[in-house]
Design a protein around this motif. Structure first.
Motif, short mmCIF file in Angstrom:
data_model
loop_
_atom_site.label_atom_id
_atom_site.label_comp_id
_atom_site.label_asym_id
_atom_site.label_seq_id
_atom_site.Cartn_x
_atom_site.Cartn_y
_atom_site.Cartn_z
N LYS A 453 103.25 35.16 -64.53
CA LYS A 453 103.17 33.88 -65.26
C LYS A 453 104.11 32.85 -64.64
O LYS A 453 103.75 31.68 -64.46
CB LYS A 453 103.51 34.10 -66.74
N ALA A 457 102.79 29.42 -62.57
CA ALA A 457 103.19 28.10 -63.08
C ALA A 457 104.10 27.35 -62.12
O ALA A 457 104.14 26.12 -62.13
CB ALA A 457 103.89 28.27 -64.43
N SER A 479 93.55 40.31 -62.83
CA SER A 479 93.01 39.29 -63.75
C SER A 479 92.63 39.91 -65.08
O SER A 479 92.85 39.32 -66.15
CB SER A 479 91.81 38.60 -63.12
N LYS A 483 94.50 38.90 -68.61
CA LYS A 483 93.78 38.36 -69.76
C LYS A 483 93.99 39.23 -71.00
O LYS A 483 94.11 38.73 -72.12
CB LYS A 483 92.30 38.24 -69.46
N THR A 486 97.67 38.28 -72.13
CA THR A 486 97.95 36.89 -72.50
C THR A 486 96.84 36.23 -73.32
O THR A 486 97.06 35.21 -73.97
CB THR A 486 98.19 36.03 -71.24
N VAL A 488 94.23 34.87 -71.95
CA VAL A 488 93.53 33.93 -71.06
C VAL A 488 93.52 34.49 -69.65
O VAL A 488 94.34 35.34 -69.30
CB VAL A 488 94.20 32.53 -71.05
N SER A 489 92.60 34.00 -68.83
CA SER A 489 92.56 34.44 -67.44
C SER A 489 93.64 33.71 -66.64
O SER A 489 94.18 32.69 -67.10
CB SER A 489 91.19 34.11 -66.84
N PRO A 490 93.99 34.16 -65.44
CA PRO A 490 94.98 33.46 -64.61
C PRO A 490 94.58 32.01 -64.34
O PRO A 490 95.44 31.12 -64.37
CB PRO A 490 95.00 34.28 -63.32
N GLU A 492 92.72 30.02 -66.25
CA GLU A 492 92.92 29.27 -67.49
C GLU A 492 94.40 29.03 -67.76
O GLU A 492 94.79 27.96 -68.25
CB GLU A 492 92.29 30.04 -68.67
N TYR A 493 95.22 30.01 -67.40
CA TYR A 493 96.67 29.86 -67.60
C TYR A 493 97.23 28.76 -66.71
O TYR A 493 98.05 27.94 -67.15
CB TYR A 493 97.37 31.19 -67.29
N SER A 496 96.23 25.37 -68.17
CA SER A 496 97.00 25.02 -69.37
C SER A 496 98.43 24.62 -69.02
O SER A 496 98.99 23.71 -69.64
CB SER A 496 97.03 26.21 -70.34
N GLU A 497 99.00 25.22 -68.00
CA GLU A 497 100.36 24.85 -67.58
C GLU A 497 100.39 23.46 -66.97
O GLU A 497 101.33 22.70 -67.18
CB GLU A 497 100.87 25.89 -66.56
#
Length: 501
Positions: A453, A457, A479, A483, A486, A488-490, A492-493, A496-497
């Motif tokens: 994560k 990011a 992946s 998911k 968290t 969410v998938s990488p 999607e993460y 969102s970041e």
């Protein structure tokens, strides 16, 4: 011995029901083929061995009658059982003509099927024994296994027997006994003491056995046997040779063979290769002095820690290997030692479970070093946790955590942790979970995902590169795990970041 069954039935629901009933009714039967037409059944019979064939008479393409005729004409050893929904006289006549074991009406009744299977099983076992006797007799006479040997016109039918037995692994496929015997070269070694034309080497019924039949005019003495034995010792497995010195007539070969098998099991020496001369008299050794020494070792364990128990067990093992002690006596004393320790300290497993582990270890490991290693793990698993105070356990858990934090990118398993920290996997898991609320493997996954994560990011690394960086060779698997943890998938993460920033 599993009995191989082929079911030929063109209606799928009935076919499935027949297959299921056969295997559920008698565990010695296994369905190796379920076929819905006679043509494919014919082809299967040409290419694969089958012991029993359940065949419907009314089949598409090639009928049941043609299938039975084929088996009869080709003299296949398959036993037919005829199935039909009708009591048609022609079908019954065909079944009788082709020596069918029975004629069963559909749907099958379990009790009728049970009787038929028992009849088949008995017939096959009798045939197997008959063939075994014939093969062994031919081998002894030199007609099959050594056709180049000159056999006198009047073959002497009296022999002495030597049984060579290797330590048997519970999981037979884990040892290539055929390769071991090849490396031992028994025939060459034995020909040094008995002329080659006067003995025959034959496979035993068990895969870990060889039999040597010796003409009565060439019976070797004990010194010669020991000479042979020195030539065939095998370094990584126990070899036991049992010699039946008296001569045996051909009709008595099998009863004598079974006698030698039993004698081998009961007199095998613990962790030692040995040559034994069969004796009908039972000589009982006095083990009272040994038991007194073991009792003193047990007393040493009172108010002691797990390391003292392991040291006492090492001394026990040394006692059992100082002089020849039979395997079953060693097993009895080891079980006695552990059971007495149970009286001093509560184990975290039931003793009957531990007995199975002890049996397994003694039947699968053949050196003092191997046994010490396996029993160290076992004793720590049983008594280890109860003997450490909370401070010691906390330190152990912290050391495991620090190791996971440092090495999380590498391939780590509970077995690897057990080897590194000297405890069985279940012990490692129990201690770690007590202080961190997760198993070591769950903590490892969490550590990897937390690190991924941060990288997703705060770096320009691609998802595949991030996966490799945190210890996952397969980015798709990474992946999936990401998911699951968290939500969410990488990808999607990452999105969102970026939005948050």
């Amino acid at each position: 011995m599993k009995i191989r069954v082929m079911v030929v039935e063109d209606e799928p629901p009935i076919q499935r029901s027949i297959c299921q009933k056969i295997e559920e009714t008698n565990k010695n039967f296994t369905v190796v083929a379920a076929i819905d037409n006679g043509k494919d059944a014919l082809q299967y019979l040409k290419e694969h061995p089958v012991d029993v064939m359940f065949v419907d008479m009314n089949l598409p393409i090639v009928g049941g009658k043609e299938l039975l005729d084929f088996c009869s004409n080709e003299e296949l050893s398959v036993l037919p059982v005829v199935l039909s929904g009708y009591t048609d006289f022609e079908y019954v006549k065909c079944a009788i003509t082709n020596h069918a074991i029975d004629y069963l009406l559909k749907p099958l009744k379990v009790q009728e099927l049970k009787l038929v299977l028992e009849k088949i099983e008995e017939k096959i076992q009798k045939q197997y024994l008959k063939e075994k006797v014939q093969n062994l007799t031919d081998a002894v006479r030199g007609l099959e296994m050594f056709p180049t040997k000159e056999i006198p016109s009047e073959v002497n039918s009296s022999y002495s027997i030597l049984l060579v037995s290797l330590g048997m692994c519970l999981y037979e496929n884990e040892r290539n006994y055929q390769e071991i015997f090849k490396n031992m070269d028994l025939e060459k070694a034995f020909s040094l003491i008995v002329p080659p034309e006067n003995f025959w080497l034959v496979d035993g019924k068990s895969i870990n056995e060889k039999l040597i039949f010796i003409r009565k005019d060439s019976i070797p003495d004990t010194n010669h046997l020991n000479q042979f034995f020195r030539k065939v010792k095998c370094s990584d497995i126990i070899v036991t040779v049992v010699y039946y010195k008296e001569t045996v007539e051909l009709p008595d070969i099998f009863s004598t063979y079974h006698l030698l098998q039993k004698y081998t099991r009961e007199h095998m020496i613990f962790l030692k290769n040995s040559v034994l001369i069969y004796s009908s008299e039972e000589f009982r050794q006095d083990f009272s002095d040994l038991r007194n020494k073991i009792d003193r070792l047990i007393l040493q364990c009172k108010n002691a820690n797990i390391d003292n128990i392991i040291e006492s067990f090492a001394q026990l093992l040394h006692l059992l290997t100082m002089r020849p002690i039979i395997q079953k006596e060693a097993l009895r004393n080891i079980k006695y030692f552990v059971s007495e320790i149970y009286k001093l300290y509560p184990g975290n497993r039931e003793f009957f479970e531990v007995e199975e582990d002890i049996q397994f270890i003694l039947e699968n490991y053949y050196s003092e070093k191997e046994l010490l290693k396996e029993f160290n793990f076992l004793l720590k698993d049983i008594f280890g946790i109860a003997m450490y105070d909370s401070g010691d356990k906390k330190i152990i858990a912290l050391k495991i955590k620090n190791y996971l934090d440092e090495m999380f990118r590498t391939n780590i398993t509970n077995q690897l942790l057990a080897a590194r920290f000297g405890f069985v996997p279940s012990y490692i898991v129990s201690i770690f979970k007590t202080y961190y609320g997760l198993t070591p493997m769950d903590y490892l996954v969490k550590k990897r995902i937390d690190e991924s994560k941060f990288l997703l990011a705060n770096s320009s690394l691609k998802i595949k590169e991030v996966a490799n960086e945190v210890g996952y060779e397969d980015s798709l698997y990474f992946s999936k795990v990401f998911k699951k943890i968290t939500g969410v998938s990488p990808k999607e993460y990452i999105r969102s970041e970026k939005i948050d920033s």
